[in-house]
Design a protein around this motif. Structure first.
Motif, PDB file in Angstrom:
ATOM      1  N   LYS A   1      27.437   0.392 -31.094  1.00  0.00           N
ATOM      2  CA  LYS A   1      27.915   0.287 -29.911  1.00  0.00           C
ATOM      3  C   LYS A   1      29.135   1.136 -29.691  1.00  0.00           C
TER       4      LYS A   1
ATOM      5  N   LYS B   1      33.206   1.678 -27.199  1.00  0.00           N
ATOM      6  CA  LYS B   1      33.894   1.337 -26.174  1.00  0.00           C
ATOM      7  C   LYS B   1      34.917   2.073 -26.066  1.00  0.00           C
TER       8      LYS B   1
ATOM      9  N   LEU C   1      34.187   8.282 -24.230  1.00  0.00           N
ATOM     10  CA  LEU C   1      32.982   7.677 -24.655  1.00  0.00           C
ATOM     11  C   LEU C   1      32.269   8.872 -25.175  1.00  0.00           C
TER      12      LEU C   1
ATOM     13  N   GLU D   1      30.032   0.646 -17.174  1.00  0.00           N
ATOM     14  CA  GLU D   1      31.095   0.352 -17.002  1.00  0.00           C
ATOM     15  C   GLU D   1      31.695  -1.146 -16.634  1.00  0.00           C
TER      16      GLU D   1
ATOM     17  N   SER E   1      36.637  -0.539 -18.558  1.00  0.00           N
ATOM     18  CA  SER E   1      36.057   0.083 -19.856  1.00  0.00           C
ATOM     19  C   SER E   1      34.879   0.686 -19.970  1.00  0.00           C
ATOM     20  N   TRP E   2      34.396   1.721 -20.541  1.00  0.00           N
ATOM     21  CA  TRP E   2      33.130   2.229 -20.744  1.00  0.00           C
ATOM     22  C   TRP E   2      32.502   1.587 -22.108  1.00  0.00           C
ATOM     23  N   ASN E   3      31.205   1.172 -21.705  1.00  0.00           N
ATOM     24  CA  ASN E   3      30.526   0.569 -22.954  1.00  0.00           C
ATOM     25  C   ASN E   3      29.292   1.276 -23.318  1.00  0.00           C
TER      26      ASN E   3
END
Length: 142
Positions: A53, A55, A62, A91, A95-97
């Motif tokens: 994963k 972030k 990302l 999103e 933040s982008w995951n």
């Protein structure tokens, strides 16, 4: 529709235009372009999968982190990415995951490295959505 990439001329580096109907398709096409840049086509023998994963504060960060992680696996851990099995990008709270499962294999004598990618750059990296398609320009520092 699946993601796609096209290499373009770029002085001293490798550049390619990447696109996809979704961010997941764009990211998948980007790592496929990276793989095509660093290794000759190989037959995958011993397959393994890895999950991780990431972030980041932007989708561009990302994407750089995602390809950098796969680049790290090859040049530091001698493990070659072959295929994206699962990929989810969301999103949330500015933040982008990313969560992914990728398939690959330990590097053997059968793997021919074309060139080493030193870094995935931010040069001209801007993920845009035009109509129903995401696209960006990727530049790999060699």
């Amino acid at each position: 529709m699946s993601g796609s990439y096209k290499f373009i001329d770029h002085t001293a580096d490798i550049a390619c235009k990447v696109s996809g109907d979704t961010l997941e398709e764009l990211f998948t096409a980007a790592v496929e372009a990276w793989r095509n840049s660093v290794v000759e086509e190989t037959k995958c023998c011993e397959r393994e999968s890895k999950k991780f994963k990431l972030k980041a504060s932007s989708k561009e960060q990302l994407l750089v982190d995602f390809i950098s992680e796969i680049n790290y696996y090859l040049f530091t851990k001698n493990w070659l990415f072959n295929l994206v099995l699962e990929l989810e990008i969301k999103e949330k709270n500015d933040s982008w995951n990313l969560s992914t499962e990728i398939e690959g294999m330990p590097v053997s004598q059968d793997v021919e490295i074309k060139q080493e990618i030193k870094a995935i750059t931010f040069h001209q990296l801007n993920i845009e959505k035009k109509g129903n398609k995401y696209s960006t320009l990727l530049v790999f520092d060699i």
